[in-house]
Design an enzyme around this catalytic site. Structure first.
Site, PDB file in Angstrom:
ATOM      1  N   LEU A  16       0.794  -1.222   0.000  1.00 36.97           N
ATOM      2  CA  LEU A  16       0.000   0.000   0.000  1.00 36.97           C
ATOM      3  C   LEU A  16       0.832   1.280   0.000  1.00 36.97           C
ATOM      4  O   LEU A  16       0.304   2.381   0.122  1.00 36.97           O
ATOM      5  CB  LEU A  16      -0.994   0.025   1.171  1.00 36.97           C
ATOM      6  N   CYS A  17       2.138   1.151  -0.117  1.00 39.24           N
ATOM      7  CA  CYS A  17       3.021   2.314  -0.197  1.00 39.24           C
ATOM      8  C   CYS A  17       2.978   2.849  -1.629  1.00 39.24           C
ATOM      9  O   CYS A  17       3.065   2.080  -2.587  1.00 39.24           O
ATOM     10  CB  CYS A  17       4.435   1.874   0.178  1.00 39.24           C
ATOM     11  N   HIS A  18       2.838   4.166  -1.780  1.00 37.39           N
ATOM     12  CA  HIS A  18       2.768   4.765  -3.109  1.00 37.39           C
ATOM     13  C   HIS A  18       4.126   4.718  -3.804  1.00 37.39           C
ATOM     14  O   HIS A  18       5.139   5.027  -3.182  1.00 37.39           O
ATOM     15  CB  HIS A  18       2.334   6.235  -3.013  1.00 37.39           C
ATOM     16  N   MET A  42       9.052   6.358   4.517  1.00 38.55           N
ATOM     17  CA  MET A  42       9.273   4.929   4.282  1.00 38.55           C
ATOM     18  C   MET A  42      10.456   4.701   3.358  1.00 38.55           C
ATOM     19  O   MET A  42      11.219   3.749   3.542  1.00 38.55           O
ATOM     20  CB  MET A  42       8.007   4.271   3.713  1.00 38.55           C
ATOM     21  N   GLU A  43      10.635   5.580   2.387  1.00 39.44           N
ATOM     22  CA  GLU A  43      11.777   5.456   1.476  1.00 39.44           C
ATOM     23  C   GLU A  43      13.083   5.693   2.228  1.00 39.44           C
ATOM     24  O   GLU A  43      14.071   4.975   2.005  1.00 39.44           O
ATOM     25  CB  GLU A  43      11.620   6.433   0.316  1.00 39.44           C
ATOM     26  N   ASP A  77      25.520  -8.347   5.157  1.00 41.14           N
ATOM     27  CA  ASP A  77      25.749  -9.425   4.189  1.00 41.14           C
ATOM     28  C   ASP A  77      27.210  -9.499   3.763  1.00 41.14           C
ATOM     29  O   ASP A  77      27.784 -10.584   3.684  1.00 41.14           O
ATOM     30  CB  ASP A  77      24.854  -9.223   2.969  1.00 41.14           C
TER      31      ASP A  77
END
Length: 159
Positions: free
Chosen positions: A73-75, A111-112, A126
């Site tokens: 649901l993130c644009h 969020m980005e 990693d």
């Protein structure tokens, strides 16, 4: 009112069509703690896998650009700036990763920014896990954001 649930109780992407376009910016941060020898190899670019920080920087930028593919649901956003910085905290054997995401748009970029930091930290893990499988990623958070209806927000110094 829940913004990501429609009248039928189903998941729903928020409609931002009528929101005004504004410059939006978010800064996020997180850290990874590692053994002194591992940190030294990263700092001195003596890691067997090459320039660990350069690789993590590219991964973080790619992560920010792929945020909508990862978070439901993130644009999807047309980011105009993604920048990552890597600060070495030798006394605490840490690398502190910060990200800045920016655009001119109708929804925020928190969020980005968080995704950029998280992917960069995961890439560091990693690349260094063979030397130090006990590394610890922590303190991932938004430091501040600018734009939108709420304007400027910054993390309270208490935490």
């Amino acid at each position: 009112m829940l913004t990501h649930i429609n009248e039928q109780g189903q998941a729903n992407m928020v409609d931002v069509t009528d929101k005004r376009v504004s410059i939006r910016e978010a800064v996020a941060q997180g850290c990874i703690t590692m053994l002194p020898d591992t940190l030294s190899a990263v700092i001195n670019n003596q890691h067997k896998k090459g320039d660990v920080i350069a690789t993590a920087r590219i991964a973080g930028i790619q992560g920010a650009k792929k945020c909508a593919d990862l978070i439901p649901l993130c644009h999807p956003l047309a980011l105009t700036k993604v920048d990552l910085s890597f600060d070495i905290d030798e006394p605490n054997n840490q690398i502190i990763v910060s990200s800045l995401c920016k655009l001119s748009g109708q929804t925020g970029v928190e969020m980005e920014a968080l995704t950029a930091v998280s992917i960069a930290l995961l890439t560091l893990f990693d690349m260094c896990k063979a030397m130090d499988p006990m590394m610890e990623i922590s303190a991932v958070k938004v430091l501040h954001k600018i734009g939108g209806e709420s304007g400027f927000w910054t993390r309270d110094v208490r935490g």
